[in-house]
Write an enzyme that holds these catalytic residues in place. Structure first.
Site, PDB file in Angstrom:
ATOM      1  N   ASN A   1       0.803  -1.070  -0.236  1.00 36.00           N
ATOM      2  CA  ASN A   1       0.021  -0.126  -0.025  1.00 36.00           C
ATOM      3  C   ASN A   1       0.982   1.328  -0.007  1.00 36.00           C
ATOM      4  OD1 ASN A   1      -0.484   2.047   2.565  1.00 36.00           O
ATOM      5  ND2 ASN A   1       0.228  -0.125   3.464  1.00 36.00           N
TER       6      ASN A   1
ATOM      7  N   PHE B   1      -1.826   7.972   4.347  1.00 34.21           N
ATOM      8  CA  PHE B   1      -2.615   8.589   5.311  1.00 34.21           C
ATOM      9  C   PHE B   1      -3.877   9.041   4.820  1.00 34.21           C
ATOM     10  CE2 PHE B   1       0.861   9.361   9.082  1.00 34.21           C
ATOM     11  CZ  PHE B   1       0.953   7.807   9.223  1.00 34.21           C
TER      12      PHE B   1
ATOM     13  N   SER C   1       5.104   4.748   9.123  1.00 30.22           N
ATOM     14  CA  SER C   1       4.583   4.551   7.854  1.00 30.22           C
ATOM     15  C   SER C   1       5.753   5.099   6.563  1.00 30.22           C
ATOM     16  CB  SER C   1       3.314   5.442   7.514  1.00 30.22           C
ATOM     17  OG  SER C   1       2.940   5.360   6.191  1.00 30.22           O
TER      18      SER C   1
ATOM     19  N   ASN D   1       4.777   5.868   3.617  1.00 38.16           N
ATOM     20  CA  ASN D   1       4.058   6.587   2.346  1.00 38.16           C
ATOM     21  C   ASN D   1       3.944   7.963   2.753  1.00 38.16           C
ATOM     22  OD1 ASN D   1       3.744   4.001   1.066  1.00 38.16           O
ATOM     23  ND2 ASN D   1       2.347   3.491   2.747  1.00 38.16           N
ATOM     24  N   THR D   2       4.503   8.737   3.970  1.00 40.48           N
ATOM     25  CA  THR D   2       4.308  10.179   4.124  1.00 40.48           C
ATOM     26  C   THR D   2       5.776  10.531   4.238  1.00 40.48           C
ATOM     27  OG1 THR D   2       2.350  10.073   5.234  1.00 40.48           O
ATOM     28  CG2 THR D   2       3.794  11.819   5.812  1.00 40.48           C
TER      29      THR D   2
ATOM     30  N   LYS E   1       4.573   3.228  16.990  1.00 39.09           N
ATOM     31  CA  LYS E   1       4.824   2.339  16.345  1.00 39.09           C
ATOM     32  C   LYS E   1       5.960   2.395  15.379  1.00 39.09           C
ATOM     33  CE  LYS E   1       2.016  -0.550  12.980  1.00 39.09           C
ATOM     34  NZ  LYS E   1       0.501  -0.608  12.477  1.00 39.09           N
TER      35      LYS E   1
ATOM     36  N   ASN F   1       5.501  -1.489  11.579  1.00 38.71           N
ATOM     37  CA  ASN F   1       4.611  -1.088  10.453  1.00 38.71           C
ATOM     38  C   ASN F   1       5.029  -1.945   9.237  1.00 38.71           C
ATOM     39  OD1 ASN F   1       3.280   0.739   8.695  1.00 38.71           O
ATOM     40  ND2 ASN F   1       3.469   2.296  10.288  1.00 38.71           N
TER      41      ASN F   1
END
Length: 358
Positions: A113, A117, A179, A181-182, A217, A246
Site C-alpha cells: 500500500n 494517510f 509509515s 508513505n508520508t 509504532k 509497520n
C-alpha cells in the site's frame, strides 16, 4: 450462523483492492458483520490478560489501517477481536496518494500500500467515539492511531493535537512515526527527535487523559543502532509500550507476484520473519520492561504464538483477513490456547518472552 464469507470472497476479489476494503468496512459499520464468522464461543480463559489496567479477553487485535475513521470498532470487537485500533487518523482531512494505491500480492499472501494517510480528519472519528460512549458502558478496548498531515511543517503539533482532542475517548493511543508513505515521517524515529517528541506527548497525555496508555509504532527496517536507540529512550520517555512493526520498504527476492515492484509498504507473510526478529530484539534490549504489540504477517496460531514467545504481550493482524476472512480469527484463538496448553502455560502472560528464557 454459518460463515458466508466464502460466498462473498469472489465478489471482493473481483473489485479493486481499495473498493473491496471500503465495501467491507461499510458492511461491518452497517451491521452486516453477522453474515461472516464472528464470536460463536467464549474466548479460552488462558487468552485473557490485564495490561495497563485494561482487561483484554484475548490478545488478538485488528491492526491500524483497516478502520481508518473509526466506522466499525464495535463490529470488529463483536467478530471476536480482543481489541480494535482505529486510524491512522490525521488532524485535518487529506486525500492521501493518487489511486491505485493498494495492491494484492496473491502468490505471496501479501499487500503493498501507498495510501499516504488518507483520512477524513479527527472530527468524524471524535464524533463516532463520543457517540459510542453515549450508548453506555461497552466491554471492549478501542485504541486510536495518530498521524500527521502530509503538508504539516510541525509534526509534533499534529500529534499533540491528536492526543489532546481525543483525550479520554481512546483506551490507548499509538503514535505512528513509521509509515513509509508520508515523506520524512520515518525520520521522526531518530533518537534525538523521537525522544523530544515522546516526552512532549507524554506530558500532553498526562494533562488530557492521565493513565491512558501511549505507545509508539516503529518500522521493521531499523538497523541495529536505531533499534538500540529506540529501546534506550523508550522507558525513560514515559511511554507505555511499542507496536512492532509497520510495513516494510524491503522487497524480498522470494516475491513472485506481478505487483511486487509497486512502490509502498509491504505487509503480510513476507513481513512475518523480520518483524518477529524485531520484536525479540526490542524485548531483549528493553529487558522485557515494556509491553510490546507484535504485528506483521500473522496468519495462524503458530504465527501469533511465535510473536508472543519473542516478547509480544498482544498481537495484531490485518493482511491475512483479506485472504482468509474473519473465520481466521477463531482458528487463531483456538490454536493459540492449544499451543499454550501444550507448552504448560496457563496464560498468555506466562508465555511472553519465553524464547529468551530457554
Amino acid at each position: 450462523m454459518p460463515d458466508l464469507y466464502p460466498l462473498i470472497r469472489p465478489l471482493l476479489r473481483a473489485l479493486p483492492a481499495e473498493s473491496a476494503h471500503r465495501l467491507t468496512v461499510r458492511a461491518l459499520a452497517g451491521g452486516l458483520g453477522g453474515l461472516m464468522a464472528g464470536r460463536g464461543e467464549p474466548d479460552p480463559a488462558s487468552l485473557r490478560q490485564t495490561l495497563w489496567g485494561r482487561d483484554f479477553p484475548n490478545p488478538v487485535g485488528i491492526a491500524a489501517g483497516f478502520d481508518k475513521d473509526a466506522e466499525a470498532p464495535d463490529a470488529l470487537l463483536r467478530l471476536g477481536f480482543g481489541f480494535a485500533e482505529t486510524g491512522t487518523v490525521t488532524p485535518r482531512p487529506q486525500a492521501g496518494n493518487p489511486k491505485p494505491r493498494l495492491f494484492r500480492l496473491y502468490e505471496d499472501r501479501a499487500v503493498i500500500n501507498r495510501l499516504g494517510f488518507n483520512s477524513r480528519g479527527l472530527e468524524p472519528t471524535l464524533a463516532r467515539l463520543r457517540a459510542r460512549r453515549r450508548l453506555g458502558p461497552w466491554v471492549g478496548i478501542v485504541g486510536v492511531n495518530l498521524g500527521k498531515n502530509r503538508d504539516s511543517e510541525d509534526a509534533a503539533a499534529d500529534y499533540l493535537d491528536g492526543v489532546r482532542r481525543v483525550g479520554r475517548l481512546a483506551d490507548y493511543f499509538v503514535i505512528n512515526v513509521s509509515s513509509p508513505n508520508t515523506p520524512g515521517l520515518r525520520g521522526l524515529q531518530r533518537r534525538d527527535i523521537l525522544d523530544d517528541l515522546l516526552r512532549r506527548l507524554v506530558a500532553a497525555r498526562d494533562d488530557a487523559a492521565p493513565g491512558t496508555p501511549l505507545l509508539v509504532k516503529i518500522a521493521p527496517d531499523l538497523d541495529d543502532a536505531e533499534r538500540a536507540d529506540i529501546a534506550a529512550l523508550a522507558a525513560p520517555s514515559g511511554i507505555d509500550g511499542i507496536v512492532i512493526a509497520n510495513t516494510t520498504v524491503a522487497r524480498p527476492a522470494s516475491l513472485r507476484s506481478a505487483a511486487a515492484r509497486e512502490t509502498g509498504g509491504l505487509s503480510g507473510a513476507p513481513l512475518f520473519a523480520p518483524s518477529t526478529v524485531l520484536v525479540g530484539d526490542i524485548y531483549r534490549l528493553t529487558g522485557g520492561r515494556l509491553p510490546l504489540v507484535g504485528v506483521g504477517g500473522i496468519a495462524s496460531a503458530a504465527d501469533a504464538y511465535a510473536k508472543i514467545r519473542a516478547g509480544a504481550s498482544l498481537v495484531q493482524l490485518y493482511t491475512a483477513l483479506m485472504f482468509d476472512g474473519p473465520a481466521l480469527l477463531g482458528r487463531i484463538k483456538r490454536g493459540l490456547a492449544d499451543l499454550l496448553h501444550r507448552d504448560g502455560f496457563s496464560s498468555v502472560a506466562e508465555a511472553v518472552g519465553a524464547d529468551h528464557r530457554r
